[in-house]
Design a protein around this motif. Structure first.
Motif, PDB file in Angstrom:
ATOM      1  N   SER A 131       0.846  -1.186   0.000  1.00 11.29           N
ATOM      2  CA  SER A 131       0.000   0.000   0.000  1.00 11.29           C
ATOM      3  C   SER A 131       0.884   1.240   0.000  1.00 11.29           C
ATOM      4  O   SER A 131       2.064   1.166   0.371  1.00 11.29           O
ATOM      5  N   ASP A 184      -3.367  10.178   2.921  1.00 12.16           N
ATOM      6  CA  ASP A 184      -3.391   9.727   4.311  1.00 12.16           C
ATOM      7  C   ASP A 184      -2.011   9.251   4.759  1.00 12.16           C
ATOM      8  O   ASP A 184      -1.616   9.453   5.914  1.00 12.16           O
ATOM      9  N   ALA A 185      -1.268   8.630   3.835  1.00 17.00           N
ATOM     10  CA  ALA A 185       0.077   8.153   4.178  1.00 17.00           C
ATOM     11  C   ALA A 185       1.024   9.310   4.473  1.00 17.00           C
ATOM     12  O   ALA A 185       1.879   9.222   5.358  1.00 17.00           O
ATOM     13  N   ASP A 217       5.792   4.543   4.989  1.00 18.42           N
ATOM     14  CA  ASP A 217       6.271   4.163   6.318  1.00 18.42           C
ATOM     15  C   ASP A 217       7.672   3.542   6.261  1.00 18.42           C
ATOM     16  O   ASP A 217       8.444   3.652   7.227  1.00 18.42           O
ATOM     17  N   GLN A 234       0.990  11.907   8.486  1.00 15.00           N
ATOM     18  CA  GLN A 234       1.230  11.140   9.714  1.00 15.00           C
ATOM     19  C   GLN A 234       2.267  11.862  10.571  1.00 15.00           C
ATOM     20  O   GLN A 234       3.167  11.282  11.120  1.00 15.00           O
ATOM     21  N   PRO A 276      -5.386   7.241  -0.432  1.00 13.19           N
ATOM     22  CA  PRO A 276      -4.473   6.521   0.470  1.00 13.19           C
ATOM     23  C   PRO A 276      -3.085   7.167   0.555  1.00 13.19           C
ATOM     24  O   PRO A 276      -2.431   7.098   1.602  1.00 13.19           O
ATOM     25  N   THR A 277      -2.650   7.804  -0.536  1.00 10.34           N
ATOM     26  CA  THR A 277      -1.365   8.496  -0.496  1.00 10.34           C
ATOM     27  C   THR A 277      -1.454   9.742   0.374  1.00 10.34           C
ATOM     28  O   THR A 277      -0.540  10.044   1.153  1.00 10.34           O
ATOM     29  N   GLN A 280       0.684   3.546   2.155  1.00 12.98           N
ATOM     30  CA  GLN A 280       1.043   3.720   3.559  1.00 12.98           C
ATOM     31  C   GLN A 280       2.292   2.921   3.904  1.00 12.98           C
ATOM     32  O   GLN A 280       3.215   3.422   4.555  1.00 12.98           O
ATOM     33  N   GLU A 281       2.337   1.661   3.461  1.00 12.85           N
ATOM     34  CA  GLU A 281       3.497   0.814   3.757  1.00 12.85           C
ATOM     35  C   GLU A 281       4.749   1.344   3.085  1.00 12.85           C
ATOM     36  O   GLU A 281       5.844   1.303   3.666  1.00 12.85           O
TER      37      GLU A 281
END
Length: 315
Positions: A43, A76-77, A49, A80, A73-74, A45-46
């Protein structure tokens, strides 16, 4: 002893458009001159991260596409706390190959796997060509091809290279409901000093505001009165209180451009939180330094303040 390779995380497995974007960034020298080790992620996110946790030096993720808009999703990633920043961008023309296990025909296809964003770009083709086929969501286009190879889907819509990687047969090439569709990808690294302004730059920030009437209008007006163009604004729920949002803003210009810097200072005074996501060279000429006349006025005002503080004659 040779230097360790530079690790670049991306939405995998191999055979995705994100991997193609990774190659473009590498050719442009974004990751340096050394050897590159690819780190597939499940993802955005992964992937991001991996940079935050130090297991990768860079990440490549899709952020916006022509058909379906923002890749949330990007967003949101990136939101953080951030500790990461965007340093470069690339755009790819997007068209899909329909691939199957050898010996399968279109008439045999009952399920087709691809990423949800990819589905938005092939669903009309599916409706007219294989109307009885069911769409299966995959974590990436390459993962869709892997599902076909493993027998959990009959067909996949993916980049043509995925067929070679997974031993599949391409039945149809150049499938795209919208011709000329493009996706924008960004390269991300750990937070560091920004590159020098080029005159055609893009800056991105994330911010939250007090939940009071007019707060967003006042915040955006800080850019308007300084002649700074905003190229994109998106809202994402805070996931804390229903009806509250965080705003993702793309700005035409560089954080070291005086109008952009002043607008961000003013935004900082109003925001509950302001996160800097990066300033980087844009591949679009419309993302340029704010209007010359406005810039000249701001430079003159900046000089006036400096002269007053130093006891020099004021003009």
């Amino acid at each position: 002893m040779s230097d360790a390779p530079t690790v670049v995380a991306y939405l995998g497995p191999a055979g995705t458009f994100t991997e193609e974007a990774l190659y473009k960034f590498a050719d442009a020298g974004v990751f340096g001159d050394g050897e590159i080790e690819q780190l597939p992620a499940k993802s955005p996110q992964e992937a991001v991260d991996a940079v935050r946790h130090g297991t990768a030096q860079f990440a490549v993720v899709a952020i916006e596409n022509f058909v379906d808009g923002p890749v949330t999703p990007t967003f949101d990633a990136l939101d953080q706390g951030s500790n990461v920043q965007i340093i470069a961008e690339e755009e790819l023309d997007i068209a899909f190959s329909i691939m199957v296990r050898p010996g399968t025909s279109l008439a045999d296809v009952k399920t087709l796997a691809t990423h949800p964003v990819g589905y938005q770009q092939v669903k009309n083709w599916m409706a007219t060509t294989i109307p009885d086929a069911m769409y299966l969501s995959a974590s990436s286009n390459g993962a869709g091809a892997q599902m076909v190879a493993e027998g959990t889907a009959d067909a996949a819509a993916a980049p043509s290279r995925a067929a070679e990687l997974f031993g599949l047969e391409r039945l149809v090439d150049d499938v795209a409901d919208v011709r000329g569709a493009r996706t924008r990808f960004v390269a991300v690294q750990a937070q560091a000093a920004v590159s020098e302004p080029t005159g055609h730059d893009r800056t991105s920030v994330i911010f939250s505001l007090p939940n009071v009437p007019g707060s967003l209008v006042r915040a955006l007006n800080e850019f308007a009165i300084r002649g700074v163009d905003l190229t994109r604004i998106e809202s994402r729920p805070t996931r804390k209180v229903f009806g509250t949002y965080r705003f993702h803003l793309d700005i035409s210009g560089h954080i070291r451009d005086i109008p952009v810097a002043e607008a961000l200072r003013a935004l900082h005074l109003q925001a509950e939180e302001l996160v800097f996501v990066g300033s980087w060279p844009s591949n679009r000429t419309e993302d340029s330094t704010p209007q010359t006349d406005q810039l000249a006025k701001l430079q003159k005002a900046d000089e006036w303040v400096r002269a007053a503080s130093e006891g020099r004659k004021l003009n």
